[in-house]
Design a protein around this motif. Sequence first.
Motif, short mmCIF file in Angstrom:
data_model
loop_
_atom_site.label_atom_id
_atom_site.label_comp_id
_atom_site.label_asym_id
_atom_site.label_seq_id
_atom_site.Cartn_x
_atom_site.Cartn_y
_atom_site.Cartn_z
N VAL A 1 0.82 -1.21 0.00
CA VAL A 1 0.00 0.00 0.00
C VAL A 1 0.86 1.26 0.00
N TYR A 2 1.70 1.44 1.06
CA TYR A 2 2.50 2.65 1.16
C TYR A 2 3.79 2.59 0.34
N ARG A 3 4.26 1.40 0.06
CA ARG A 3 5.46 1.18 -0.75
C ARG A 3 6.69 1.88 -0.17
N LYS A 4 6.76 1.91 1.16
CA LYS A 4 7.94 2.45 1.84
C LYS A 4 8.99 1.37 2.06
N ILE A 5 8.59 0.11 1.99
CA ILE A 5 9.50 -1.02 2.18
C ILE A 5 9.61 -1.77 0.87
N THR A 6 10.84 -1.97 0.43
CA THR A 6 11.07 -2.78 -0.77
C THR A 6 11.50 -4.18 -0.36
N VAL A 7 11.46 -5.09 -1.31
CA VAL A 7 11.90 -6.46 -1.04
C VAL A 7 13.35 -6.47 -0.57
#
Length: 423
Positions: A256-262
């Motif tokens: 959702v927020y896309r603050k954490i990447t894989v």
Amino acid sequence: MGALLLLLLVLFTAGVPIALALGIAPLPTLMDRNIPLIAIPQVIFESLDSFALMALPLYVLAGRLMQFGGIAERLVHLAVALVSWMPGGLGAAVVLTSMMFATISGSSAATAAAIGSMLIPEMERQRYPRPFSAATTASSGELGVILPPSVPMVLYGVIAGVSIGDLFIAGFLPGLMIGLSLILVVSLTAWAKGYGKRVPFSLGVWAPDVWRALRRAALSLMMPVIILGGIFGGVFTATEAAVVAVAYALFLGVVVYRKITVRDLPRIFADAAVTSAVVMIIVAFAAMFAFSLNVIRAPQTIGAALASVSENPLVFLLLVNLFLLVVGMFMETFAAIIILAPILAPIALSYGIDPVHFGLIMIVNLAIGMVTPPVGVNLFIACGIARISMEELMRPLAVFLAILVLNLMVVTYVPGLSLGLLR
């Protein structure tokens, strides 16, 4: 018992890590009582073989995911929008954000670090003195272990055999009272000393700002609703709720927020694993220390000594508060719970004190220990963010500590505050 405690104190003074000190101190006692040393690994593994204790590393991981996943940022914006018009509005926002983040993270240190790193620099730009900003952040960070879910509550519930769900419910009203009292202190201090920028209240400006911030934070605010609603509604246990918290925080941060990447995930998982391992090692060896205390009948000895002082439960609670406040200044919270809960909880029960109420008393006491020198973890976090020394922090911190102790007395002697929602 005196020799056992003296050896532990000597090891602490010598700088031996807490976990090792807790594991070494019982050895002379066990050998003196001819207890086979095979009992050590048996006690250690038995202490960790707990379904409820599985929640601890999961809540730690959930807190890390929330910290890096943009959840704290949205809560900060919502709190600022809600209270920025008050005297000391930005300081009040620190406390309000800590209250909201506490219902998600379960950790005092995580709350202080996440909120302080965003708001202490902003408070400095708005002409708040750095010592006051740091004191506000450190003291409000303690709400992370009082408002549910709380990692120390999980630990106390496991050790003392008390329902973790009941402890979570019992923490609501005390946590709200402490949070509101801290907001009052911040606002009055800022008004009296002229800290911060005053923003005139205008409903036409305030309402749209709050609505925008609320929409951005809506999914973040759903986390405590899902977790606590599921526990209190009987949908899942406190341990299962920790799994739900991890999954939801991961979904928000990555999708959702896309603050954490894989690419960020291994670092976050490793950080949470190290923190959890440190706590679990302390839990394991503290259980060994507690076992040795039971071998020498320390709970019975201490209970008899307290009964000889007074049979009045009010006096007992006063003595416990004084004792725990001192302990919290020098001992790590998890170690203190594991060592002292098996001793003090049965004694409290013999005085007719509800075990859930007594659990809240212990948690609030040890939470204050997180903001008292010389080893208060929140103080080091706040001082590091604000770039000040511990000495500079002491004067503004004194007022907050006085309010926290006053709240502790209310929690102690008004059991309905903790137990009202359970009835």
